[in-house]
Design an enzyme around this catalytic site. Structure first.
Site, PDB file in Angstrom:
ATOM      1  N   ARG A 102     -96.049   5.457-100.160  1.00 52.56           N
ATOM      2  CA  ARG A 102     -95.646   4.900 -98.956  1.00 52.56           C
ATOM      3  C   ARG A 102     -95.808   5.503 -97.753  1.00 52.56           C
ATOM      4  NH1 ARG A 102     -92.437   0.587-100.762  1.00 52.56           N
ATOM      5  NH2 ARG A 102     -91.371   0.894-102.794  1.00 52.56           N
ATOM      6  N   ASP A 156    -107.690  -5.356 -90.832  1.00 52.49           N
ATOM      7  CA  ASP A 156    -108.842  -5.744 -89.916  1.00 52.49           C
ATOM      8  C   ASP A 156    -108.491  -6.911 -89.089  1.00 52.49           C
ATOM      9  OD1 ASP A 156    -110.740  -4.049 -91.132  1.00 52.49           O
ATOM     10  OD2 ASP A 156    -111.465  -5.432 -92.537  1.00 52.49           O
ATOM     11  N   PRO A 182     -94.264  -9.112 -98.146  1.00 55.16           N
ATOM     12  CA  PRO A 182     -93.630  -9.459 -99.273  1.00 55.16           C
ATOM     13  C   PRO A 182     -92.238  -8.703 -99.517  1.00 55.16           C
ATOM     14  CG  PRO A 182     -95.597  -7.715 -99.384  1.00 55.16           C
ATOM     15  CD  PRO A 182     -95.630  -8.338 -98.101  1.00 55.16           C
ATOM     16  N   ASN A 183     -91.593  -9.578-100.048  1.00 58.22           N
ATOM     17  CA  ASN A 183     -90.217  -9.186-100.745  1.00 58.22           C
ATOM     18  C   ASN A 183     -89.066  -9.026 -99.671  1.00 58.22           C
ATOM     19  OD1 ASN A 183     -90.943  -8.818-103.540  1.00 58.22           O
ATOM     20  ND2 ASN A 183     -91.878  -6.922-103.025  1.00 58.22           N
ATOM     21  N   ASN A 196     -93.924  -6.449 -89.804  1.00 61.15           N
ATOM     22  CA  ASN A 196     -93.388  -5.665 -91.039  1.00 61.15           C
ATOM     23  C   ASN A 196     -94.328  -6.015 -92.170  1.00 61.15           C
ATOM     24  OD1 ASN A 196     -92.163  -4.206 -93.037  1.00 61.15           O
ATOM     25  ND2 ASN A 196     -90.153  -4.487 -92.482  1.00 61.15           N
ATOM     26  N   ILE A 226     -88.046  -1.456 -92.035  1.00 56.68           N
ATOM     27  CA  ILE A 226     -86.682  -1.079 -91.894  1.00 56.68           C
ATOM     28  C   ILE A 226     -86.258   0.257 -92.456  1.00 56.68           C
ATOM     29  CG2 ILE A 226     -84.563  -1.941 -93.039  1.00 56.68           C
ATOM     30  CD1 ILE A 226     -85.919  -4.915 -93.250  1.00 56.68           C
ATOM     31  N   SER A 227     -86.789   0.671 -93.322  1.00 53.06           N
ATOM     32  CA  SER A 227     -86.662   2.074 -93.699  1.00 53.06           C
ATOM     33  C   SER A 227     -87.782   3.075 -93.208  1.00 53.06           C
ATOM     34  CB  SER A 227     -86.728   2.125 -95.416  1.00 53.06           C
ATOM     35  OG  SER A 227     -88.067   1.823 -95.790  1.00 53.06           O
ATOM     36  N   ARG A 246     -82.397  -7.102-102.255  1.00 51.45           N
ATOM     37  CA  ARG A 246     -83.283  -6.039-102.985  1.00 51.45           C
ATOM     38  C   ARG A 246     -82.981  -4.883-102.097  1.00 51.45           C
ATOM     39  NH1 ARG A 246     -88.906  -4.607-100.680  1.00 51.45           N
ATOM     40  NH2 ARG A 246     -89.658  -2.926-102.193  1.00 51.45           N
ATOM     41  N   TYR A 300     -82.546  -1.112 -97.652  1.00 50.10           N
ATOM     42  CA  TYR A 300     -82.916  -2.219 -96.740  1.00 50.10           C
ATOM     43  C   TYR A 300     -81.636  -2.866 -95.977  1.00 50.10           C
ATOM     44  CZ  TYR A 300     -87.453  -1.688 -98.663  1.00 50.10           C
ATOM     45  OH  TYR A 300     -88.377  -1.345 -99.053  1.00 50.10           O
TER      46      TYR A 300
END
Length: 149
Positions: A115, A88, A11-12, A75, A105-106, A19, A24
């Site tokens: 996180r 899973d 996502p994102n 990712n 990336i980060s 963003r 990023y």
């Protein structure tokens, strides 16, 4: 012989370049797609880059990877921290003897407290964080190396 590898992004990541560019970078998903394809070619890999905001779609990609015997660079983005369903499915990839490289990336460990934990890392073949887009190159090199063994 060229070997197919999928690079899947959660996502994102479709908002790369827009963003949080301080986190990023300023490059977008199309740049990542172009870079990964070129790096793959150098390594004898046929790389397909995908992105989804849908957890079920990403899980389906893992199931298909197992069925088609396709190595994965993943990712998982926000799914990293809570998606036991994706964990899973990722486990099925590695249980099938396929490489699954987790890429960020980060460096999630250097960011928000939530996180710091990944439900993917314990089942991934390896994890690369904090290297920007270059982390994908390292992951593809790792997959190529593992396929040679």
């Amino acid at each position: 012989m060229t070997r197919k590898v999928i690079v899947v992004n959660g996502p994102n990541l479709g908002r790369l370049g827009v963003r949080e560019p301080d986190v990023y970078g300023h490059q977008d998903l199309e740049t990542l797609r172009r870079d990964c394809t070129a790096w793959g070619r150098e390594l004898g890999l046929d790389v397909e880059v995908r992105q989804t905001d849908d957890e079920a779609e990403m899980i389906g990609w893992m199931h298909r990877a197992v069925d088609e015997r396709t190595p994965v660079v993943m990712n998982p983005a926000a799914f990293t921290h809570y998606s036991y369903g994706l964990s899973d499915a990722a486990h099925m990839v590695t249980d099938a003897g396929l490489p699954l490289m987790e890429v960020h990336i980060s460096n999630p460990s250097a960011r928000d407290a939530f996180r710091k934990y990944s439900v993917i890392s314990p089942v991934a073949t390896g994890t690369i964080t904090g290297m920007g887009f270059y982390g994908y190159r390292l992951a593809l090199e790792a997959v190529a190396h593992l396929l040679e063994q």
